[in-house]
Design a protein around this motif. Structure first.
Motif, PDB file in Angstrom:
ATOM      1  N   ASP A   1     -37.310   1.578  16.573  1.00 25.50           N
ATOM      2  CA  ASP A   1     -37.736   1.968  15.227  1.00 25.50           C
ATOM      3  C   ASP A   1     -37.135   3.294  14.789  1.00 25.50           C
ATOM      4  OD1 ASP A   1     -39.375  -0.270  14.895  1.00 25.50           O
ATOM      5  OD2 ASP A   1     -41.005   0.692  15.988  1.00 25.50           O
ATOM      6  N   GLU A   2     -35.861   3.510  15.068  1.00 22.44           N
ATOM      7  CA  GLU A   2     -35.232   4.788  14.739  1.00 22.44           C
ATOM      8  C   GLU A   2     -35.183   5.044  13.242  1.00 22.44           C
ATOM      9  OE1 GLU A   2     -31.448   5.030  16.553  1.00 22.44           O
ATOM     10  OE2 GLU A   2     -32.212   4.970  18.605  1.00 22.44           O
ATOM     11  N   LYS A   3     -35.129   3.983  12.456  1.00 24.23           N
ATOM     12  CA  LYS A   3     -35.026   4.128  11.015  1.00 24.23           C
ATOM     13  C   LYS A   3     -36.391   3.960  10.332  1.00 24.23           C
ATOM     14  CE  LYS A   3     -30.197   2.616  10.697  1.00 24.23           C
ATOM     15  NZ  LYS A   3     -29.254   1.677  10.047  1.00 24.23           N
ATOM     16  N   THR A   4     -37.429   4.355  11.033  1.00 26.37           N
ATOM     17  CA  THR A   4     -38.791   4.234  10.505  1.00 26.37           C
ATOM     18  C   THR A   4     -39.404   5.623  10.313  1.00 26.37           C
ATOM     19  OG1 THR A   4     -39.115   2.114  11.629  1.00 26.37           O
ATOM     20  CG2 THR A   4     -41.088   3.289  10.915  1.00 26.37           C
ATOM     21  N   GLU A   5     -40.040   5.822   9.161  1.00 28.24           N
ATOM     22  CA  GLU A   5     -40.706   7.088   8.865  1.00 28.24           C
ATOM     23  C   GLU A   5     -42.219   6.884   8.835  1.00 28.24           C
ATOM     24  OE1 GLU A   5     -39.201   9.370   5.521  1.00 28.24           O
ATOM     25  OE2 GLU A   5     -37.442   8.079   5.479  1.00 28.24           O
ATOM     26  N   ILE A   6     -42.946   7.921   9.249  1.00 29.36           N
ATOM     27  CA  ILE A   6     -44.411   7.925   9.141  1.00 29.36           C
ATOM     28  C   ILE A   6     -44.788   8.991   8.112  1.00 29.36           C
ATOM     29  CG2 ILE A   6     -46.584   8.380  10.305  1.00 29.36           C
ATOM     30  CD1 ILE A   6     -45.327   5.792  11.202  1.00 29.36           C
TER      31      ILE A   6
ATOM     32  N   CYS B   1     -51.614   6.396   7.122  1.00 27.91           N
ATOM     33  CA  CYS B   1     -50.197   6.705   6.911  1.00 27.91           C
ATOM     34  C   CYS B   1     -49.446   5.475   6.414  1.00 27.91           C
ATOM     35  CB  CYS B   1     -49.550   7.178   8.213  1.00 27.91           C
ATOM     36  SG  CYS B   1     -50.165   8.741   8.825  1.00 27.91           S
ATOM     37  N   LEU B   2     -48.327   5.756   5.822  1.00 31.49           N
ATOM     38  CA  LEU B   2     -47.404   4.706   5.424  1.00 31.49           C
ATOM     39  C   LEU B   2     -46.293   4.627   6.463  1.00 31.49           C
ATOM     40  CD1 LEU B   2     -46.367   2.670   3.240  1.00 31.49           C
ATOM     41  CD2 LEU B   2     -45.073   4.600   2.277  1.00 31.49           C
ATOM     42  N   LYS B   3     -46.144   3.473   7.056  1.00 36.24           N
ATOM     43  CA  LYS B   3     -45.037   3.219   7.982  1.00 36.24           C
ATOM     44  C   LYS B   3     -43.897   2.620   7.157  1.00 36.24           C
ATOM     45  CE  LYS B   3     -43.778   0.580  12.142  1.00 36.24           C
ATOM     46  NZ  LYS B   3     -44.262  -0.425  13.130  1.00 36.24           N
ATOM     47  N   LYS B   4     -42.912   3.462   6.893  1.00 37.82           N
ATOM     48  CA  LYS B   4     -41.823   3.076   5.999  1.00 37.82           C
ATOM     49  C   LYS B   4     -40.607   2.695   6.830  1.00 37.82           C
ATOM     50  CE  LYS B   4     -39.486   4.761   1.820  1.00 37.82           C
ATOM     51  NZ  LYS B   4     -39.322   5.933   0.919  1.00 37.82           N
ATOM     52  N   ILE B   5     -40.277   1.420   6.779  1.00 37.80           N
ATOM     53  CA  ILE B   5     -39.158   0.892   7.560  1.00 37.80           C
ATOM     54  C   ILE B   5     -37.943   0.766   6.642  1.00 37.80           C
ATOM     55  CG2 ILE B   5     -38.390  -0.982   9.061  1.00 37.80           C
ATOM     56  CD1 ILE B   5     -41.378  -1.720   9.374  1.00 37.80           C
ATOM     57  N   ILE B   6     -36.946   1.613   6.895  1.00 40.01           N
ATOM     58  CA  ILE B   6     -35.764   1.659   6.046  1.00 40.01           C
ATOM     59  C   ILE B   6     -34.947   0.370   6.240  1.00 40.01           C
ATOM     60  CG2 ILE B   6     -33.641   2.953   5.578  1.00 40.01           C
ATOM     61  CD1 ILE B   6     -35.096   5.445   6.653  1.00 40.01           C
ATOM     62  N   PRO B   7     -34.513  -0.290   5.136  1.00 40.12           N
ATOM     63  CA  PRO B   7     -34.518   0.246   3.764  1.00 40.12           C
ATOM     64  C   PRO B   7     -35.713  -0.170   2.918  1.00 40.12           C
ATOM     65  CG  PRO B   7     -33.086  -1.654   3.854  1.00 40.12           C
ATOM     66  CD  PRO B   7     -33.621  -1.471   5.260  1.00 40.12           C
ATOM     67  N   ASN B   8     -36.333  -1.379   3.182  1.00 41.58           N
ATOM     68  CA  ASN B   8     -37.254  -1.893   2.173  1.00 41.58           C
ATOM     69  C   ASN B   8     -38.682  -2.192   2.650  1.00 41.58           C
ATOM     70  OD1 ASN B   8     -35.198  -1.981   0.162  1.00 41.58           O
ATOM     71  ND2 ASN B   8     -34.404  -3.864   1.078  1.00 41.58           N
ATOM     72  N   ASN B   9     -38.916  -2.329   3.905  1.00 43.33           N
ATOM     73  CA  ASN B   9     -40.227  -2.762   4.381  1.00 43.33           C
ATOM     74  C   ASN B   9     -41.182  -1.584   4.593  1.00 43.33           C
ATOM     75  OD1 ASN B   9     -39.339  -5.417   4.422  1.00 43.33           O
ATOM     76  ND2 ASN B   9     -38.596  -5.252   6.525  1.00 43.33           N
ATOM     77  N   GLN B  10     -42.480  -1.875   4.471  1.00 40.29           N
ATOM     78  CA  GLN B  10     -43.474  -0.842   4.729  1.00 40.29           C
ATOM     79  C   GLN B  10     -44.824  -1.484   5.045  1.00 40.29           C
ATOM     80  OE1 GLN B  10     -43.345   1.325   0.982  1.00 40.29           O
ATOM     81  NE2 GLN B  10     -45.236   0.339   0.295  1.00 40.29           N
ATOM     82  N   GLU B  11     -45.665  -0.731   5.755  1.00 42.54           N
ATOM     83  CA  GLU B  11     -47.018  -1.172   6.045  1.00 42.54           C
ATOM     84  C   GLU B  11     -47.903   0.058   6.228  1.00 42.54           C
ATOM     85  OE1 GLU B  11     -47.924  -2.651  10.051  1.00 42.54           O
ATOM     86  OE2 GLU B  11     -45.778  -2.428  10.499  1.00 42.54           O
ATOM     87  N   TYR B  12     -49.216  -0.149   6.137  1.00 36.83           N
ATOM     88  CA  TYR B  12     -50.154   0.963   6.267  1.00 36.83           C
ATOM     89  C   TYR B  12     -50.763   0.988   7.668  1.00 36.83           C
ATOM     90  CZ  TYR B  12     -49.876   1.307   1.192  1.00 36.83           C
ATOM     91  OH  TYR B  12     -49.431   1.462  -0.092  1.00 36.83           O
TER      92      TYR B  12
END
Length: 426
Positions: free
Chosen positions: A302-307, A327-338
């Motif tokens: 998950d290197e391209k994932t932001e919290i 938190c928002l788990k933002k998976i680059i470029p388009n996916n996300q989950e809480y």
């Protein structure tokens, strides 16, 4: 008093909105959530006659503190910091001169009168608040105080509260006759106060929070018609013969009072964060939290994932700080989950918290399903015209002092999902 607090919160809210775009988020230490006392009732106790404490313990090994009254005697007898700390169950230090004065003082001129007591149970812990006249030979008149204690580790210990509860407010400030009239739902010799009593009771239930709010505001407004009800303006005189000494079977009268009393969770802090690429999240502890969340929820792939934190609530519970964070788990470029996690902070160590009680589970659910504005707006003292759906439901979930009932809020959100859908992440 009450009005000043509300005004200050409103002013701060306006200032924070103005600066919102220049900071990572906004935190508030205002009391948001509260829990009801057990069975929604407290006991009101009248020492009959007044309990006069002139006794002292000579040695620490005499101390038992099996009752709040024994604790009062113990506190009048402390001779060193070990004894003092035992009474508070906390590390405290007094100057040696204070202990020397206790050792040598005249007991006939330095003593306590115990007048009234309120007891209740909150989160399975017993609490006692005693109204006391403190007689100190250095003072011309006795000092009226309310002393809180709780039952902990098989003994009663004193509680140091930064803010006073509504029950403490009444016990400390009202003259005895007016205090009895209020809690026993009977008339006094003050017509205006009788109207206040009548409006504070609905059937056999005492609306404690509403009474506290109204009387606090009348005190702030310096209502002349209520001047005589306050102890400071009309001191209670105890006839010298009307006393009893401490014994295992001292005499008292006890009544149970149904009430809406909510106790705020201790040391609350609620933070909301602004989601943008420039956020550095400099608030104390937030980077450490994000690091733990990454360790729990992300893998090496998950290197391209932001919290990104959305909002956080924390409070103190039995020497621990309990932290709920969404938190928002933002998976680059388009996916996300809480993601919603609950941690405990003890002595600087952060760990996953698994000992959630019913209130903790409800708070976790509230933080998990709610968008930022719903908690802020439900707790807001003023109705926001931009949120009519919330304004309509506010009276169902909060007391007169603005504290949100955790159980009622969870129930209202559950029953009004459609009406509140734009405020919920479902």
């Amino acid at each position: 008093m009450i009005k000043v607090k509300i005004l200050l919160i409103l002013v701060l809210g306006i200032l924070l909105r103005v600066d919102a775009q220049n900071i990572d988020g906004v935190c508030s230490n205002a009391n948001i959530f509260g829990d009801p006392i057990e069975n929604n009732e407290f006991e009101y106790i009248k020492y009959q006659p007044v309990l006069k404490l002139t006794e002292r313990y000579s040695f620490f090994n005499q101390v038992k503190n099996n009752t709040p009254e024994e604790l009062m005697i113990s506190q009048m007898s402390v001779l060193d910091n070990k004894w003092l700390s035992y009474n508070f169950d906390d590390d405290l230090e007094w100057a040696s001169e204070q202990f020397e004065r206790i050792k040598t003082q005249d007991r006939d001129k330095n003593y306590l009168e115990l007048l009234r007591k309120a007891t209740y149970t909150f989160k399975n812990e017993k609490y006692s608040i005693i109204r006391v006249n403190v007689f100190d030979e250095r003072k011309k008149t006795p000092i009226v105080v309310s002393l809180m204690s709780k039952y902990k580790n098989n003994r009663w210990v004193l509680v140091r509260n930064k803010s006073k509860s509504s029950i403490e407010f009444f016990l400390t400030n009202l003259g005895l006759d007016y205090l009895d009239a209020l809690f026993e739902n009977k008339n006094s010799d003050n017509t205006k106060f009788n109207q206040f009593i009548k409006s504070s009771w609905v059937g056999n239930e005492f609306r404690l929070s509403e009474a506290y709010s109204k009387l606090g505001n009348s005190m702030f407004d310096n209502d002349v018609s209520l001047k005589t009800i306050y102890e400071r303006n009309n001191p209670t005189v105890i006839v010298s013969k009307d006393f009893q000494k401490h014994s295992p079977n001292f005499s008292f009268k006890k009544i149970k009072i149904k009430t809406d009393y909510l106790i705020p969770l201790f040391n609350q802090k609620y933070c909301t964060y602004f989601i943008n690429d420039l956020s550095e999240f400099k608030e104390e502890g937030i980077k450490k939290l994000i690091g733990h969340i990454k360790a729990i929820n992300l893998s090496s792939e998950d290197e391209k994932t932001e919290i990104i934190p959305i909002h956080k609530f924390e409070y103190s519970k039995k020497e621990k700080k309990i932290i709920f964070i969404k938190c928002l788990k933002k998976i680059i470029p388009n996916n996300q989950e809480y993601l919603t996690n609950v941690f405990e902070l003890v002595d600087g160590n952060l760990n996953i918290y698994n000992e959630l009680d019913n209130s903790d589970n409800l708070i976790k659910e509230l933080i998990s399903i709610s968008k930022q504005e719903i908690i802020t707006e439900f707790s807001n003292g003023e109705d926001n015209p931009n949120h009519p759906e919330i304004n309509k439901l506010k009276p169902l979930v909060k007391d007169a002092n603005g504290i949100l009932n955790i159980e009622k809020l969870a129930q209202v959100l559950k029953e009004n999902k459609s009406a509140l859908s734009k405020y919920l992440d479902q």
